[in-house]
Design an enzyme around this catalytic site. Structure first.
Site, PDB file in Angstrom:
ATOM      1  N   HIS A  88       0.920  -1.152  -0.054  1.00  0.00           N
ATOM      2  CA  HIS A  88       0.041   0.032   0.050  1.00  0.00           C
ATOM      3  C   HIS A  88       0.717   1.322  -0.124  1.00  0.00           C
ATOM      4  O   HIS A  88       1.600   1.480   0.990  1.00  0.00           O
ATOM      5  CB  HIS A  88      -0.970  -0.055   1.204  1.00  0.00           C
ATOM      6  CG  HIS A  88      -1.876   0.900   1.400  1.00  0.00           C
ATOM      7  ND1 HIS A  88      -1.742   2.272   1.138  1.00  0.00           N
ATOM      8  CD2 HIS A  88      -3.331   0.898   1.295  1.00  0.00           C
ATOM      9  CE1 HIS A  88      -2.817   2.920   1.242  1.00  0.00           C
ATOM     10  NE2 HIS A  88      -3.608   2.247   1.244  1.00  0.00           N
TER      11      HIS A  88
ATOM     12  N   HIS B 173      -0.281   3.658  11.841  1.00  0.00           N
ATOM     13  CA  HIS B 173       0.736   4.514  11.442  1.00  0.00           C
ATOM     14  C   HIS B 173       0.774   5.676  12.689  1.00  0.00           C
ATOM     15  O   HIS B 173      -0.123   5.764  13.497  1.00  0.00           O
ATOM     16  CB  HIS B 173       0.084   5.437  10.249  1.00  0.00           C
ATOM     17  CG  HIS B 173       1.022   6.237   9.686  1.00  0.00           C
ATOM     18  ND1 HIS B 173       0.645   7.403   9.131  1.00  0.00           N
ATOM     19  CD2 HIS B 173       2.328   6.520   9.553  1.00  0.00           C
ATOM     20  CE1 HIS B 173       1.496   8.053   8.499  1.00  0.00           C
ATOM     21  NE2 HIS B 173       2.743   7.411   8.758  1.00  0.00           N
TER      22      HIS B 173
ATOM     23  N   GLU C 107      -3.641  15.086  11.195  1.00  0.00           N
ATOM     24  CA  GLU C 107      -4.674  14.729  10.368  1.00  0.00           C
ATOM     25  C   GLU C 107      -5.872  14.969  10.794  1.00  0.00           C
ATOM     26  O   GLU C 107      -6.456  14.250  11.900  1.00  0.00           O
ATOM     27  CB  GLU C 107      -4.501  13.297   9.873  1.00  0.00           C
ATOM     28  CG  GLU C 107      -3.095  12.750   9.270  1.00  0.00           C
ATOM     29  CD  GLU C 107      -2.887  11.461   9.285  1.00  0.00           C
ATOM     30  OE1 GLU C 107      -4.072  10.563   9.471  1.00  0.00           O
ATOM     31  OE2 GLU C 107      -2.066  10.912   8.627  1.00  0.00           O
TER      32      GLU C 107
ATOM     33  N   TYR D  86     -15.530   4.604   4.723  1.00  0.00           N
ATOM     34  CA  TYR D  86     -14.178   4.829   4.435  1.00  0.00           C
ATOM     35  C   TYR D  86     -13.474   3.382   4.570  1.00  0.00           C
ATOM     36  O   TYR D  86     -13.850   2.740   5.650  1.00  0.00           O
ATOM     37  CB  TYR D  86     -13.465   5.824   5.557  1.00  0.00           C
ATOM     38  CG  TYR D  86     -12.124   5.967   5.465  1.00  0.00           C
ATOM     39  CD1 TYR D  86     -11.403   6.081   4.556  1.00  0.00           C
ATOM     40  CD2 TYR D  86     -11.461   5.815   6.834  1.00  0.00           C
ATOM     41  CE1 TYR D  86      -9.872   6.256   4.627  1.00  0.00           C
ATOM     42  CE2 TYR D  86     -10.014   5.919   6.872  1.00  0.00           C
ATOM     43  CZ  TYR D  86      -9.135   6.036   5.712  1.00  0.00           C
ATOM     44  OH  TYR D  86      -7.895   6.239   5.741  1.00  0.00           O
TER      45      TYR D  86
ATOM     46  N   HIS E 150      -2.772   5.639  14.830  1.00  0.00           N
ATOM     47  CA  HIS E 150      -4.047   5.398  14.318  1.00  0.00           C
ATOM     48  C   HIS E 150      -4.172   4.195  12.966  1.00  0.00           C
ATOM     49  O   HIS E 150      -2.926   3.830  12.805  1.00  0.00           O
ATOM     50  CB  HIS E 150      -4.629   6.542  13.761  1.00  0.00           C
ATOM     51  CG  HIS E 150      -3.684   7.300  12.743  1.00  0.00           C
ATOM     52  ND1 HIS E 150      -2.542   8.158  13.037  1.00  0.00           N
ATOM     53  CD2 HIS E 150      -3.699   7.303  11.364  1.00  0.00           C
ATOM     54  CE1 HIS E 150      -1.950   8.721  11.961  1.00  0.00           C
ATOM     55  NE2 HIS E 150      -2.582   8.057  10.961  1.00  0.00           N
TER      56      HIS E 150
END
Length: 453
Positions: A306, A349, A355, A364, A385
């Site tokens: 990814h 992450h 963010e 989402y 997160h």
């Protein structure tokens, strides 16, 4: 429906414009709503046609490099000095400006909110703005603020400009018309629009909704621009031709009007006897625009892994440090997922950037439950997160066949600065107290023995 509402609004309104928009990003445009109103061969004639006044609006210092030098020449019924007077202070208590730290007791952590409730009283666009976070310092032209808005009334004789920064508006429910000095933009959910620093405008409703709701990024720093594509090449992501700048339009009415200004975090108002949206013609490159997010051409991994979310950057506002944005506007649009032997959602992450996310429609992929259209989340710098438990289980055990991730449009305002929470955001009833429970099912699998668990 929008066309009908538009015709009704224009009937007998004293508004004039040609049809359509001009395509391109950062172009030097020219447009006139009356024939011959735009001077040719010079900027400032001794006398302008139609008795108009010539005026320059500068969005950069005079000596900025050509590639970043922005200005437009406006030919208007009255010069802007007639749109001002002795200002008096007014208050918009829910619109905050950095540096600002809300007085609240909410502990540090990852945060998520359900949508703003519909207003219980008549609120126009300005009255409906609620600041969620601030970052940086508006006085040094660095940082941003993330706002949500919910309103149900038009700005009829009220006009506004923001000296502190440019406004990126992201509608979620209800189409809006943004009438600026340089023209009008009809903006629907899944579209965005940008209003440059210092440009006068008003917002009215289009269509039939109970509430008009969305998000705003107030960018205090260098203006938004298109990101460099690097090895991607000359195409994909947001293409310049898909940005639309409005043609000239003006409003000629003699009636009591109110001009409101945001300046260094405070608000001021003056009453005048006419509309300030009186630009009959203009040329230049300092202009508003809108963009349809559905025209974004995403790129991604076509074999494994990814990639970083920076590949989804629509607009970036640079800082003084190369490769580090003051603020990025990023979207997560419909796309195909085809990576082999890969965990396909965004990975877990911790990030030096902060963010603020919202959802325009759909779901989402990393948070299929709890994060709904109109909702918001905040993952501040270095706070972990990633996918919730159900998303992890689904992606870890699902068949890895090509899948189209459809009916989704999430976005992110990402900044290098920590985003400070406002008191309003900390005490908002829609704050999801159980948000962090979405990761509680992620238990230890490691037992010291080899093999896939």
């Amino acid at each position: 429906m929008l066309e009908k509402a538009e015709k009704q609004r224009r009937a007998g309104s004293g508004q004039q414009r040609a049809a359509g928009y001009m395509p391109g990003f950062g172009n030097d445009f020219e447009t006139e709503s009356l024939p011959g109103a735009l001077p040719q061969g010079q900027n400032s004639p001794q006398k302008c046609n139609y008795g108009l006044y010539a005026e320059q609006l500068s969005g950069s210092p005079f000596t900025a490099p050509r590639g970043t030098n922005e200005r437009s020449w406006l030919y208007r019924i009255r010069p802007s000095v007639r749109h001002t007077g002795r200002f008096r202070r007014v208050d918009y208590p829910h619109w905050k400006t950095a540096p600002h730290v809300g007085e609240h007791s909410l502990a540090l952590g990852q945060l998520r909110w359900s949508p703003l409730p519909a207003p219980s009283e008549a609120l126009d666009f300005l009255q409906g703005i609620r600041t969620m976070t601030t970052a940086g310092d508006a006085l040094t032209q660095a940082g941003m603020a993330a706002h949500a808005y919910a309103f149900n009334a038009d700005m009829v004789d009220d006009y506004f400009f923001n000296a502190d920064g440019e406004l990126l508006i992201v509608p979620e429910t209800g189409a809006i018309q943004v009438f600026t000095e340089l023209g009008r933009m009809d903006v629907e959910p899944s579209e965005i629009c940008l209003i440059p620093r210092g440009m006068m405008f008003k917002v009215t409703r289009l269509g039939e909704e109970k509430v008009w709701r969305g998000y705003i990024c107030e960018n205090y720093g260098a203006k938004f621009t298109l990101p460099d594509r690097g090895p991607i090449g000359a195409n994909c992501l947001a293409n310049p031709r898909d940005f639309k700048t409005p043609v000239a339009a003006y409003e000629d009415k003699e009636t009591p009007c109110r001009v409101q200004v945001k300046w260094c975090g405070s608000f001021h108002m003056v009453e005048i006897g006419h509309s300030p949206l009186d630009v009959v013609a203009w040329h230049g490159n300092y202009a508003p625009y809108k963009y349809d997010l559905k025209t974004f051409s995403p790129v991604g991994a076509i074999l494994f892994d990814h990639p970083d979310p920076s590949i989804f950057t629509v607009l970036t506002a640079p800082s003084g440090e190369e490769g580090t944005a003051n603020v990025d506007f990023v979207i997560f649009p419909p796309r195909w997922l085809v990576a082999e032997h890969t965990f396909r959602p965004p990975w877990y992450h911790r990030n030096i950037m902060s963010e603020f996310m919202g959802l325009i429609y759909g779901r989402y992929d990393a948070k299929e439950e709890g994060f709904v259209p109109g909702g918001m989340s905040l993952h501040n710098m270095m706070l972990a997160h990633g996918p919730d438990f159900s998303g992890f289980e689904k992606a870890s055990n699902g068949e890895l066949k090509p899948v189209k991730l459809d009916n989704t449009m999430a976005f992110m305002f990402e900044t290098r600065f920590p985003q400070q929470l406002t008191t309003f955001a900390a005490e908002l009833d829609t704050l999801q107290d159980d948000y962090m429970d979405c990761w509680s099912g992620l238990e230890r699998k490691f037992d010291g023995t080899p093999g896939i668990k």
